[in-house]
Scaffold this motif. Structure first.
Motif, mmCIF file in Angstrom:
data_model
loop_
_atom_site.group_PDB
_atom_site.id
_atom_site.type_symbol
_atom_site.label_atom_id
_atom_site.label_comp_id
_atom_site.label_asym_id
_atom_site.label_seq_id
_atom_site.Cartn_x
_atom_site.Cartn_y
_atom_site.Cartn_z
ATOM 1 N N HIS A 278 -3.973 5.181 0.080
ATOM 2 C CA HIS A 278 -5.359 4.797 0.336
ATOM 3 C C HIS A 278 -5.782 5.410 1.664
ATOM 4 N N GLU A 279 -6.967 5.991 1.687
ATOM 5 C CA GLU A 279 -7.486 6.557 2.932
ATOM 6 C C GLU A 279 -8.435 5.552 3.578
ATOM 7 N N ILE A 280 -8.191 5.257 4.838
ATOM 8 C CA ILE A 280 -9.012 4.303 5.581
ATOM 9 C C ILE A 280 -9.634 5.022 6.764
ATOM 10 N N ASP A 281 -10.941 5.129 6.766
ATOM 11 C CA ASP A 281 -11.669 5.780 7.862
ATOM 12 C C ASP A 281 -11.051 7.132 8.220
ATOM 13 N N GLY A 282 -10.745 7.919 7.189
ATOM 14 C CA GLY A 282 -10.220 9.261 7.392
ATOM 15 C C GLY A 282 -8.730 9.331 7.658
ATOM 16 N N VAL A 283 -8.038 8.200 7.694
ATOM 17 C CA VAL A 283 -6.598 8.177 7.977
ATOM 18 C C VAL A 283 -5.844 7.868 6.685
ATOM 19 N N PRO A 284 -4.952 8.752 6.225
ATOM 20 C CA PRO A 284 -4.179 8.476 5.009
ATOM 21 C C PRO A 284 -3.123 7.390 5.266
ATOM 22 N N PHE A 285 -3.036 6.437 4.346
ATOM 23 C CA PHE A 285 -2.029 5.380 4.377
ATOM 24 C C PHE A 285 -1.227 5.426 3.080
ATOM 25 N N VAL A 286 0.055 5.108 3.163
ATOM 26 C CA VAL A 286 0.874 4.857 1.979
ATOM 27 C C VAL A 286 1.441 3.451 2.138
ATOM 28 N N PHE A 287 1.001 2.532 1.269
ATOM 29 C CA PHE A 287 1.375 1.129 1.408
ATOM 30 C C PHE A 287 2.600 0.794 0.564
ATOM 31 N N GLN A 288 3.373 -0.140 1.058
ATOM 32 C CA GLN A 288 4.440 -0.787 0.295
ATOM 33 C C GLN A 288 4.038 -2.242 0.104
ATOM 34 N N ASN A 289 3.979 -2.696 -1.142
ATOM 35 C CA ASN A 289 3.774 -4.111 -1.413
ATOM 36 C C ASN A 289 5.129 -4.796 -1.310
ATOM 37 N N ALA A 290 5.254 -5.784 -0.420
ATOM 38 C CA ALA A 290 6.560 -6.381 -0.120
ATOM 39 C C ALA A 290 6.528 -7.899 -0.261
ATOM 40 N N PRO A 291 6.182 -8.415 -1.443
ATOM 41 C CA PRO A 291 6.086 -9.877 -1.589
ATOM 42 C C PRO A 291 7.449 -10.546 -1.564
ATOM 43 N N HIS A 292 7.454 -11.820 -1.180
ATOM 44 C CA HIS A 292 8.655 -12.656 -1.223
ATOM 45 C C HIS A 292 9.805 -12.047 -0.423
ATOM 46 N N SER A 293 9.436 -11.484 0.713
ATOM 47 C CA SER A 293 10.452 -11.009 1.656
ATOM 48 C C SER A 293 10.378 -11.931 2.870
ATOM 49 N N GLU A 294 9.816 -11.445 3.977
ATOM 50 C CA GLU A 294 9.643 -12.331 5.139
ATOM 51 C C GLU A 294 8.495 -13.307 4.919
ATOM 52 N N ALA A 295 7.539 -12.935 4.085
ATOM 53 C CA ALA A 295 6.422 -13.821 3.740
ATOM 54 C C ALA A 295 6.160 -13.705 2.245
ATOM 55 N N PRO A 296 5.536 -14.721 1.642
ATOM 56 C CA PRO A 296 5.240 -14.634 0.205
ATOM 57 C C PRO A 296 4.326 -13.468 -0.138
ATOM 58 N N ALA A 297 3.389 -13.141 0.777
ATOM 59 C CA ALA A 297 2.505 -11.987 0.599
ATOM 60 C C ALA A 297 2.633 -11.120 1.841
ATOM 61 N N GLU A 298 3.102 -9.890 1.672
ATOM 62 C CA GLU A 298 3.335 -9.014 2.829
ATOM 63 C C GLU A 298 3.221 -7.560 2.385
ATOM 64 N N LEU A 299 2.791 -6.717 3.319
ATOM 65 C CA LEU A 299 2.763 -5.275 3.082
ATOM 66 C C LEU A 299 3.321 -4.560 4.301
ATOM 67 N N THR A 300 3.798 -3.358 4.080
ATOM 68 C CA THR A 300 4.091 -2.427 5.161
ATOM 69 C C THR A 300 3.350 -1.135 4.837
ATOM 70 N N PHE A 301 3.300 -0.198 5.795
ATOM 71 C CA PHE A 301 2.635 1.067 5.483
ATOM 72 C C PHE A 301 3.213 2.215 6.302
ATOM 73 N N TYR A 302 3.085 3.395 5.688
ATOM 74 C CA TYR A 302 3.528 4.646 6.301
ATOM 75 C C TYR A 302 2.299 5.496 6.581
ATOM 76 N N LEU A 303 2.264 6.129 7.758
ATOM 77 C CA LEU A 303 1.165 7.006 8.153
ATOM 78 C C LEU A 303 1.676 8.450 8.155
ATOM 79 N N PRO A 304 1.403 9.207 7.079
ATOM 80 C CA PRO A 304 1.969 10.559 6.966
ATOM 81 C C PRO A 304 1.570 11.481 8.113
ATOM 82 N N GLU A 305 0.325 11.395 8.581
ATOM 83 C CA GLU A 305 -0.121 12.303 9.640
ATOM 84 C C GLU A 305 0.550 12.004 10.975
ATOM 85 N N HIS A 306 1.081 10.794 11.133
ATOM 86 C CA HIS A 306 1.760 10.416 12.371
ATOM 87 C C HIS A 306 3.275 10.345 12.187
#
Length: 664
Positions: A278-306
């Motif tokens: 997903h691109e947010i304000d010109g910044v590409p994001f790659v999200f990981q949906n990480a439910p039932h880990s540290e929280a019941p609803a959680e995400l992490t993300f990778y920033l390819p340009e950085h």
């Protein structure tokens, strides 16, 4: 009519830690109790803490270098005022955390406390900035084409506003183009409305990204059991303790949760899969949906340009809780470990890690090593607990015997500053086997007070027990003394000598604890044995903004658990709740001493019908509206039997979050 629903929505320049000098230790042991009554560390406690210095690589200062790296500015006196008389955040209260560890603090926890004292605005890499030390969690700012992308707007509106404005004094002032809630714990979303409005989110002017299931989890995790969790959280975070060498120093995760008013906003974009680009304000994001880990609803993300990965709270610079001491559903440690492994497989090329707590890591080898050890600490605890349980060991036996391998045990980022091996082992056992350990003696034991009275009688009476406990205390057997004297205090809650010795015992257990929550739990127990419980309960009004987004069924579930079963026996009452502004109505029925509810048209045969606005309902629940205001409000109509309605409300108890813990 009076409010009867308790709701909590959770709802904190240095050198490395060296050794305490012998002179300091000798001075400490001879000190008298401080003004709050906390006793001096004993010789055994001093020895135990000194031994820690030989067990861990304190000479390694890399964490301190990483925690300071990229500092742009720090506040001279970081103290944030709030709506009440005191500050909602006061980092100056921790100015005493300098130099070598005092004899009353585990040196490993002292080291973590010093790292968590390093605060300010930091550049992680070009385009990524973090505000650390302005709350329990970090606020991250990512530079977009048109504005700032804010990751985790902290616990309260007051800290979020202060932190963002502090950043704008040193970075280009631009509007906020997007907000990301990494997960459903309040220190990662509570300050949202200080930065953006509901109208901006609803219109799509500002993107608000959150993991799948966020709103349900953010508004419901602590609703039904909120008062008990609130009371226990006072212990876990040491909220009643002074900030001092003999009291609260750190939670391990950060300094402490901020106070103040909190909010929440519904997201307009959900992360539902992995990977999700997903691109947010010109910044590409790659999200990981990480439910039932540290929280019941959680995400992490990778920033390819950085080439940078944000770990949210999936990982942090410590061992986390598989079970949190304030009380919560046990987390799935195997799924947690597997989710971290998924990160390694997908984003293992990252050169930078940053998270929702603590400081970043730079360099691919360092990032991968950190991730592997985070992954493996949860899997080791999981696998070895199950192995030993299958061999017949009980949770207490496993917790006493299990030891991490040296590669994890001597690694600071997997030390038990927040979670511990001991209580995480018990959590894994509970996840699979529940509370019962298989021993018939533990199937139906006596309740605590009855058991305590009989135990003290069997042991020869209070005087004999107290004398023996004193000898055990002198022999440094603090865990045993705590167990015995807990019986005596529950058998004789007015026995001041027993309470005094138990408080001294809790002091020593707290002083030697490496875990911030363990220290706070022990010392909170000692504090309340000396000074009594809290005079006031939870201020529900501070969560009012959050509550407006809670689905009505969650409120009704909370009403149901407030029903006094014995008082309701034999009652059969039906009450309609009608909310014209929401175009919703619910039928509530008390029968067989339980409350059921259904969303449907009002029952024409109900005992009473209550028509009110959603806003008045919330003010009623959060005790912002008095009974008189409610009864005479234009926002309320009552039809049917007012006597039956009063009888209906009389069946519910009103918890206040002030119950005793270390006394009956």
């Amino acid at each position: 009519m009076k409010p009867f629903i308790p709701v909590l929505l959770c709802a904190a320049a240095l050198t490395g830690c060296g050794s305490s000098s012998d002179n300091n230790a000798n001075n400490s042991i001879n000190d008298s109790a401080d003004k709050y009554g906390f006793s001096a560390p004993t010789a055994a406690t001093i020895r135990a803490n000194a031994d820690v210095l030989n067990q861990l690589p304190f000479a390694n200062q890399q964490d301190f270098a990483d925690a300071r790296r990229g500092l742009i500015a720090s506040a001279d006196e970081l103290r944030i005022d709030g709506p009440g008389s005191g500050p909602v955040w006061d980092l100056t209260a921790y100015d005493f955390i300098q130099g070598d560890a005092p004899a009353s603090v585990n040196p490993s926890l002292w080291r973590q406390a010093k790292l968590n004292n390093i605060h300010g605005l930091f550049e992680v890499t070009k385009g990524i900035y973090q505000l650390r030390g302005f709350d329990l969690a970090n606020m991250t700012l990512i530079d977009g084409e048109k504005g700032w992308i804010v990751v985790d707007p902290l616990t309260s509106k007051e800290t979020a506003h202060y932190a963002f404005e502090f950043a704008m004094q040193h970075l280009q002032r631009k509007p906020i183009s997007a907000v990301i809630f990494t997960h459903s714990h309040v220190d990662h979303f509570g300050g949202a409305t200080a930065l953006v409005s509901a109208e901006e989110i609803a219109s799509g002017k500002v993107d608000l990204i959150a993991p799948e299931g966020f709103m349900e989890e953010a508004t419901s995790e602590n609703s039904m059991a909120g008062m008990a969790m609130y009371r226990r959280a006072l212990y876990m975070y040491g909220k009643r303790l002074p900030r001092s060498e003999r009291a609260h120093v750190d939670t391990g995760l950060g300094k402490e949760p901020a106070l103040g008013s909190s909010s929440v906003l519904p997201p307009n974009y959900l992360v539902t899969e992995t990977p999700q680009q997903h691109e947010i304000d010109g910044v590409p994001f790659v999200f990981q949906n990480a439910p039932h880990s540290e929280a019941p609803a959680e995400l992490t993300f990778y920033l390819p340009e950085h080439n940078a990965w944000c770990g949210a709270e999936l990982v942090s610079q410590q061992m986390h809780n598989v079970y949190t001491l304030r009380g919560a559903k046990v987390r799935d440690s195997l799924n947690w470990s597997n989710t971290i492994d998924d990160v390694i497989q997908r984003f293992g090329n990252a050169e930078i890690y940053f998270g929702s707590h603590h400081w970043p890591i730079w360099g691919n080898a360092q990032v991968v090593d950190f991730l592997k050890k985070q992954r493996d600490v949860y899997k080791y605890i999981h696998d070895q607990t199950i192995r030993m349980a299958n061999a017949g060991l009980t949770p207490q036996e496993i917790a006493e015997q299990i030891q991490l391998p040296a590669s994890l045990r001597k690694n600071f980022s997997t030390r038990g500053y927040y979670g511990t091996v001991s209580h995480n082992v018990k959590a894994v056992y509970q996840f699979y086997f529940g509370w019962y350990d298989g021993n018939p003696a533990n199937l139906n034991p006596l309740p605590p007070v009855d058991s305590a009275k009989k135990t003290i009688e069997f042991m020869g009476g209070a005087d004999a027990v107290l004398s023996k406990a004193q000898r055990s205390f002198d022999d440094d057997e603090y865990r045993w003394v705590a167990e015995v004297l807990n019986h005596l205090v529950f058998a004789e809650p007015d026995n001041d000598d027993a309470k005094a010795l138990l408080a001294k015992t809790y002091d020593q257990l707290g002083y030697s604890a490496e875990s911030g929550p363990w220290r706070d739990v022990y010392l909170s127990g000692a504090y309340e044995l000396r000074h009594g419980g809290p005079e006031r309960g939870m201020d529900l009004a501070l969560a009012a903004e959050q509550l407006q987004y809670m689905p009505l069924p969650r409120f009704l579930d909370t009403i149901a658990v407030g029903l006094d079963g014995p008082k309701a026996e034999g009652e059969n009452l039906t009450v309609n709740f009608v909310f014209p502004d929401l175009n919703q109505s619910y039928v509530l029925q008390v029968e067989n001493a339980v409350l059921h509810y259904w969303q449907r048209q009002p029952d024409p045969n109900a005992n009473a019908t209550l028509t009110l606005t959603h806003d008045l309902f919330l003010r009623l629940l959060t005790r912002q509206a008095s009974a008189r205001e409610v009864l005479f409000s234009d926002e309320l109509e009552v039809a049917g039997s007012k006597l039956d309605l009063i009888r209906f409300f009389s069946l519910f108890s009103m918890a206040d979050g002030k119950f005793d813990i270390v006394t009956p």
